[in-house]
Every structure is written in C-alpha cells, then in structure tokens.
Write an enzyme that holds these catalytic residues in place. Sequence first.
Site, mmCIF file in Angstrom:
data_model
loop_
_atom_site.group_PDB
_atom_site.id
_atom_site.type_symbol
_atom_site.label_atom_id
_atom_site.label_comp_id
_atom_site.label_asym_id
_atom_site.label_seq_id
_atom_site.Cartn_x
_atom_site.Cartn_y
_atom_site.Cartn_z
ATOM 1 N NE ARG A 234 88.717 63.964 23.105
ATOM 2 C CZ ARG A 234 89.206 64.740 24.089
ATOM 3 N NH1 ARG A 234 90.328 65.420 23.951
ATOM 4 N NH2 ARG A 234 88.566 64.839 25.236
ATOM 5 N N GLY A 235 86.542 67.033 22.701
ATOM 6 C CA GLY A 235 86.381 67.709 23.994
ATOM 7 C C GLY A 235 85.392 68.846 23.748
ATOM 8 C CB ALA A 236 82.216 69.712 25.458
ATOM 9 N NE ARG B 147 81.962 63.650 18.714
ATOM 10 C CZ ARG B 147 82.738 63.377 19.757
ATOM 11 N NH1 ARG B 147 83.727 64.187 20.101
ATOM 12 N NH2 ARG B 147 82.526 62.293 20.484
ATOM 13 C CD GLN C 279 88.437 59.609 24.032
ATOM 14 O OE1 GLN C 279 88.510 58.481 24.521
ATOM 15 N NE2 GLN C 279 87.432 59.966 23.257
ATOM 16 C CG ASP D 148 80.758 65.648 26.171
ATOM 17 O OD1 ASP D 148 81.284 64.931 27.032
ATOM 18 O OD2 ASP D 148 81.364 66.083 25.172
ATOM 19 C CE LYS E 6 84.307 59.948 25.345
ATOM 20 N NZ LYS E 6 83.709 59.701 24.007
HETATM 21 O O1 MRU Z 1 84.369 61.963 22.615
HETATM 22 P P1 MRU Z 1 85.180 63.034 23.273
HETATM 23 O O2 MRU Z 1 86.618 62.674 23.415
HETATM 24 O O3 MRU Z 1 84.971 64.388 22.627
HETATM 25 O O4 MRU Z 1 84.576 63.134 24.743
HETATM 26 C C1 MRU Z 1 85.062 64.112 25.607
HETATM 27 C C2 MRU Z 1 84.456 64.087 26.950
HETATM 28 O O5 MRU Z 1 83.577 63.326 27.234
HETATM 29 C C3 MRU Z 1 84.943 65.119 27.913
HETATM 30 O O6 MRU Z 1 84.861 64.660 29.224
HETATM 31 C C4 MRU Z 1 84.058 66.368 27.795
HETATM 32 O O7 MRU Z 1 83.930 66.770 26.467
HETATM 33 C C5 MRU Z 1 84.594 67.488 28.590
HETATM 34 S S1 MRU Z 1 86.045 68.239 27.855
HETATM 35 C C6 MRU Z 1 86.476 69.534 28.835
#
Ligand code: MRU
Length: 353
Positions: free
Chosen positions: A48-50, A93, A199, A240, A251
């Site tokens: 996870r994480g963009a 996603r 997270q 994201d 998030k």
């Molecule tokens: O649902 P997630 O855990 O994938 O959400 C992640 C976030 O919202 C992060 O802030 C975003 O992806 C930036 S990661 C460098």
Amino acid sequence: MSDCLHSLLWDGNALIIVDQTQLPEILTYRRCTSSRMVAEAIRELAVRGAPAIGVAAAYACVLALREARTEYQDWPQIRQAFHDSCQAIAEARPTAVNLAWAVRQMQKAFAESDSKTAAQKLLERAQAIEKEDIDTCRRIGENGASLFEGKNSLRILTHCNTGALATAGIGTAFGVLVTLASRGQLDRVFADETRPLLQGSRLTATELMEDQIPCCLITDSMASAVMRDKRIDAVIVGADRIAANGDTANKIGTYGLAVAAAYHHIPFYIAAPFSTFDFSIQSGKEIIIEERNPDEIRQIGGHYTAPKDVPVYNPAFDVTPASLIRGIITEKGVLTPPYEESILKYERSLTNE
Ligand code: MRU
C-alpha cells in the site's frame, strides 16, 4: 537512508511483498508469482501507499506478459491477454493514480516493443520505475527540508504512512522527516494513528522508531489539541491523487487536519512525486474515492468493537481543497499557489524532459 523495511523485492520470477497488514506484530512476506496475486495484495493493502502500489503494478505487468505467453502462442492473442490483465491490475484500487500511471507506462513500453523484445522492455521499465522512485523520494526529502532552513527543534505532525513501506525509497512526507532528522533540525514527529487501519501506529511509528527519529504517537482525535498545545511547526502528509488545481486526495482524516491547521495558522504541506499528479482532472470533485469493507470500522485487530450489523461509512480517502495547502513538495521543488499556474508549469517541465 532509512533503515526501515523495504516494501517490495523483485527476485526475477516473482514480486516479494512485505505483508503490511500483519505489521508490526508479524514480519511475513508474500511471494506473488502471478499478476492476479499482486492485484490481490494491492486490494488487501498487503502492499500500500501510492508510489509502492505503482511499483508493484509495474512488476505485475511483467508477470502478466509471462502468463499471456504461457497461455497463447499467437501474438495478437498474447497482446489482448496482456492488456486485459493490465486493466485488472489498474482497477485493484481506484484513488491512488500512481497505480494507473504505472500500468500506462508499462502498456507504452509494450507498444514500443515487439514479440522478441517485449519481455525485456517491460522488465527494464518496471525496474526504472522502481529506481526512479528512490531518487524522487530523496529529492522530495531535500526540497521539503529546504522549507525549514535555519530552523531547529521542529515539531511536525503527519498522518498515515508515507515512508519506506509506502514507496521504493525513503518516502515522501516521511522523506522530509528523515532529511530534517539527519540535519539535526527535528525536535519530534507527532504521528496520527490513522483509523481505521492504523497505518500511522502500525507502520509510521515503527519506521520512526527504527530510524531513531524522536516521535510521539497520538490518536486522530487528538490532532487539533496537539496543534494548539504542542507548538506544531508544520503538518506534512503524502497524497494519492492531486488534481490540476491542487486539490489533493489522501488518507481519510487529512482534510480535517488541514482545516485544523488553518485555524491554528500552521502551514500544511503535501509531499508527492510526479506520478501522483492527475493533470487530466480539473479539480478534486473528479477524484473517485475508494469505499472499503465496513468491517474495517466495526473491528479492530479482527475483533468487533461495534455491533456486527451497524451501518458504516468507510471512505479510505478524503479531498483537501487547494486553498488549505501552503505548498506541494515535489522532486522538482515546492509548488505554491496559484496551483493552476504552478502545476501547469510543473507538468510542462515533465513533458520537456
Ligand atoms: O490506504 P493506503 O494505506 O494505501 O493510503 C496511503 C496514503 O494515504 C498515503 O498517505 C499516500 O498513499 C502517500 S504514500 C507516500
């Protein structure tokens, strides 16, 4: 460089992913040998994480071509099967645009190759996307830190997880924190726990501790009081998807932080790479927000903390209006309002590369 765990590793035949759903209690890996397994890992938030899901998607496309070749002999059929798998990967996603961006990059590499060169071209492109992200994170860290030149004992509040687990490098917002810490400018980081999936407490707090960055974990509902009572210098979070006018999806809870930061006259920054910008949309109104399983809210750690059938609203992200964002920290510098202009200039600088 952060000492933290790295989210992914390509071993030549499979993508090995740290299963982030199990952290910090259990360190376990998923060996994804098919594009479907990678898409599943993305859907379940094992990765996870963009930026990290963009890199994972790129390697999933490498696997997709191998699968298509095993199933079909004929090149047009292989091509069709490859594109069908790409579509499925991109849909794992909906909000983080890095995912669709990475799949598009891989489809472009495929279109520029032929049946003999495609496999190698795709692998090279996936590896380049991963490598690029490492460098991009480092630059974001430096550009973000430059906002605080000459300032010490900084207290920064952050949300969700944007570190090594969420990227291929040191992280985006987290990269700024690592850079400030390495320059001795940080007093401490306040990390929101980030309900519903935690997270912040499970991942960010772990990374901060492993990197020996002074930190303090708070619940999301404490953020406003902490801004008022704990001398917070800035809020820095990841993203994201960023629209052409600067509206930013991140998030769930980010929007509330931005509102509270504005009330307390605390600068609010987004840190994100070029692959998080969606230049094709004019505003945040066009961003699709992922809604997830209601049990993520009804349960904590697999145990019900609410009635099993209580109605639930569970958007994974929210959109912060550009008007609340002091700056967007990118690998090319810090973009400032008016964002229509600075983002357009940034987009042009990318296409001229
Ligand atoms: O649902 P997630 O855990 O994938 O959400 C992640 C976030 O919202 C992060 O802030 C975003 O992806 C930036 S990661 C460098």
